[in-house]
Design a protein around this motif. Structure first.
Motif, PDB file in Angstrom:
ATOM      1  N   UNK A   1      -2.370   6.976   2.665  1.00 57.70           N
ATOM      2  CA  UNK A   1      -3.519   7.629   1.371  1.00 57.70           C
ATOM      3  C   UNK A   1      -3.162   7.556   0.282  1.00 57.70           C
ATOM      4  N   UNK A   2      -2.491   6.402  -0.135  1.00 54.56           N
ATOM      5  CA  UNK A   2      -2.117   6.342  -1.753  1.00 54.56           C
ATOM      6  C   UNK A   2      -3.116   5.886  -2.597  1.00 54.56           C
TER       7      UNK A   2
ATOM      8  N   UNK B   1       0.701   0.498   5.098  1.00 57.04           N
ATOM      9  CA  UNK B   1       1.520   1.222   4.616  1.00 57.04           C
ATOM     10  C   UNK B   1       0.653   2.071   3.470  1.00 57.04           C
ATOM     11  N   UNK B   2       0.263   1.546   2.598  1.00 60.65           N
ATOM     12  CA  UNK B   2      -0.599   1.974   1.426  1.00 60.65           C
ATOM     13  C   UNK B   2      -1.694   2.785   1.975  1.00 60.65           C
ATOM     14  N   UNK B   3      -2.557   1.960   2.967  1.00 60.16           N
ATOM     15  CA  UNK B   3      -3.645   2.626   3.680  1.00 60.16           C
ATOM     16  C   UNK B   3      -3.264   3.709   4.341  1.00 60.16           C
TER      17      UNK B   3
ATOM     18  N   UNK C   1       2.259  -5.589   6.031  1.00 58.49           N
ATOM     19  CA  UNK C   1       2.981  -4.389   6.387  1.00 58.49           C
ATOM     20  C   UNK C   1       2.466  -3.198   5.055  1.00 58.49           C
ATOM     21  N   UNK C   2       2.671  -3.845   3.754  1.00 59.72           N
ATOM     22  CA  UNK C   2       2.563  -3.269   2.562  1.00 59.72           C
ATOM     23  C   UNK C   2       1.044  -2.575   2.604  1.00 59.72           C
ATOM     24  N   UNK C   3       0.147  -3.405   2.808  1.00 57.24           N
ATOM     25  CA  UNK C   3      -1.207  -2.973   2.982  1.00 57.24           C
ATOM     26  C   UNK C   3      -1.494  -1.884   3.882  1.00 57.24           C
TER      27      UNK C   3
END
Lengths: 79, 79
Positions: free
Chosen positions: B78-79, B73-75, B69-71
């Motif tokens: 656009x962080x 979310x980060x993708x 999920x973190x991966x």
């Protein structure tokens, strides 16, 4: 930076909710947010929050550089 | 799962070092690792460690689902 007086509660403000990593049956969620602590500039922050976001669990903050490093590590490790 | 006796130290083993997010001038590093706690299956874990990895700071663990999920979310953010 002034040191926090231990008798004072920590001031925090969730400036931006970026995403939810997981949800517990009790309604608490593990979230990635931008959080301002004690009126400082917001930092990336991963921790558990109560449904009303008034109570928090232990968590960890990340600078912009640390968040960029985390992104690259996750991508390169093929996680 | 047996509950940890508070008089016993926490058992931990870094099963895999995945990456370093940042380094402090005192040698401590914020790291993403796979860590086994109290002989349980390893979990993803982000926290600060002393240079010899015998002392640790506060951190946070992630299940496989939470790391996925973190991966995303980060993708997606656009962080």
């Amino acid at each position: 930076m002034a040191r926090q007086n231990k008798s004072e509660p920590i001031k925090f403000k969730i400036e931006e909710s970026i995403g939810v990593l997981s949800s517990s049956t009790n309604g608490w969620q593990k979230e990635l947010n931008l959080v301002s602590w004690n009126d400082q500039p917001p930092k990336f922050d991963i921790r558990s929050w109560s449904p009303d976001h008034l109570k928090m669990g232990k968590g960890i903050t990340f600078s912009n550089d640390e968040m960029n490093a985390l992104k690259e590590i996750i991508q390169n490790a093929g996680l």
